[in-house]
Motif scaffolding. Structure first.
Motif, short mmCIF file in Angstrom:
data_model
loop_
_atom_site.label_atom_id
_atom_site.label_comp_id
_atom_site.label_asym_id
_atom_site.label_seq_id
_atom_site.Cartn_x
_atom_site.Cartn_y
_atom_site.Cartn_z
N ARG A 195 0.74 -1.09 0.03
CA ARG A 195 0.02 0.02 0.07
C ARG A 195 1.03 1.19 0.09
N LYS A 245 2.85 10.67 7.21
CA LYS A 245 3.82 9.67 7.93
C LYS A 245 5.02 10.50 8.37
N SER A 279 8.79 11.47 9.11
CA SER A 279 10.09 10.88 8.48
C SER A 279 11.02 10.25 9.52
N GLU A 293 2.54 4.61 1.12
CA GLU A 293 2.61 5.31 2.43
C GLU A 293 1.56 6.59 2.62
N LYS A 296 0.46 10.29 3.56
CA LYS A 296 1.19 11.74 3.19
C LYS A 296 1.66 12.11 4.42
#
Length: 261
Positions: free
Chosen positions: A48, A54, A56, A50, A52
């Motif tokens: 799937r 998420k 870093s 990632e 937006k």
């Protein structure tokens, strides 16, 4: 995959065979195209995109650095995040903090205090024959003089309830107890055989003299759990039977010889 199955089906292959070659079930294929459009792959192992929002790698590490600071080491994320917001700092939500702590196995215990340890449940000793488990205790016998008592030592075999040894002395200590245990083992002729001796946590029971004697005789020590009153019921029940007999002298014994008799 759906396009390949459709192409094979239009070329004359049966749908079930085409799905079998593709490695999926017919029901799965029908569910994918049920609403006349290809659904998103809902399988657990599906790849799937990632999200937006998420974090870093730098933001993920900054969360770990914050929760490991001395000022936040013993606080939950529900207190850390508002404290950071008051300073004008926002990195992630409380749920994200909790998720990162769970991923790093840091949620259960943080801080300078020692982690709690599970207390092991004491071993339960069961006797299915004589001279396997003994229990012993000391009770006080009243005398004619207030405040002066004789001490009755008694060892019972919990399988047969036989009193394997007993003695009345002026005091209670480990030396007398070790003498009685050794006498009982010799009279029962079980020296060198496995034996468990259970008692409460009294001072004579845990004396170094008695422990040394039990180790020399090959006897395993067993003790009641702290603040548990029913872990040595055999001795307590026998003492009550003794003291509530009709012919027991309620006024006390005159001499230690009379008590022994």
């Amino acid at each position: 995959m759906v396009g390949l199955v459709k192409e094979a089906n239009k070329s004359g292959a049966r749908l079930s065979k085409a799905c079998e070659v593709a490695g999926i079930n017919v029901r799965t294929y029908e569910r994918w195209i049920k609403e006349e459009k290809i659904k998103e792959d809902g399988r657990k192992g599906a790849l799937r995109p990632e999200p937006k929002n998420k974090l870093s790698k730098e933001e993920y590490q900054s969360v770990l650095n914050i929760v490991n600071r001395s000022e936040f080491a013993d606080l939950p994320p529900s207190q850390i995040v508002p404290a950071l917001v008051d300073r004008g700092i926002y990195i992630a939500s409380e749920s994200t903090f909790y998720r990162i702590l769970r991923n790093e196995k840091m949620q259960h215990h943080r801080g300078n205090t020692k982690a709690p340890k599970k207390i092991k449940i004491p071993t339960t000793h069961v006797a299915n024959g004589p001279n396997q488990v003994w229990t012993w205790d000391i009770t006080w016998l009243n005398t004619y003089t207030r405040g002066i008592y004789f001490k009755l030592y008694m060892i019972i075999d919990i399988f047969s309830r036989k009193i394997v040894a007993w003695e009345v002395w002026w005091e209670e200590n480990g030396e007398l107890a070790s003498e009685l245990v050794e006498r009982a083992i010799l009279s029962e002729k079980i020296k060198g055989k496995p034996l468990v001796l259970h008692s409460d946590n009294g001072a004579p029971m845990k004396s170094y003299t008695l422990k040394t004697k039990l180790e020399a005789l090959g006897v395993l020590s067993s003790y009641s759990r702290p603040r548990v009153s029913n872990d040595n019921p055999f001795s307590e029940a026998q003492f009550k039977t003794l003291k509530y007999r009709p012919n027991y002298p309620q006024d006390g014994f005159k001499t230690i010889e009379q008590a022994r008799e």
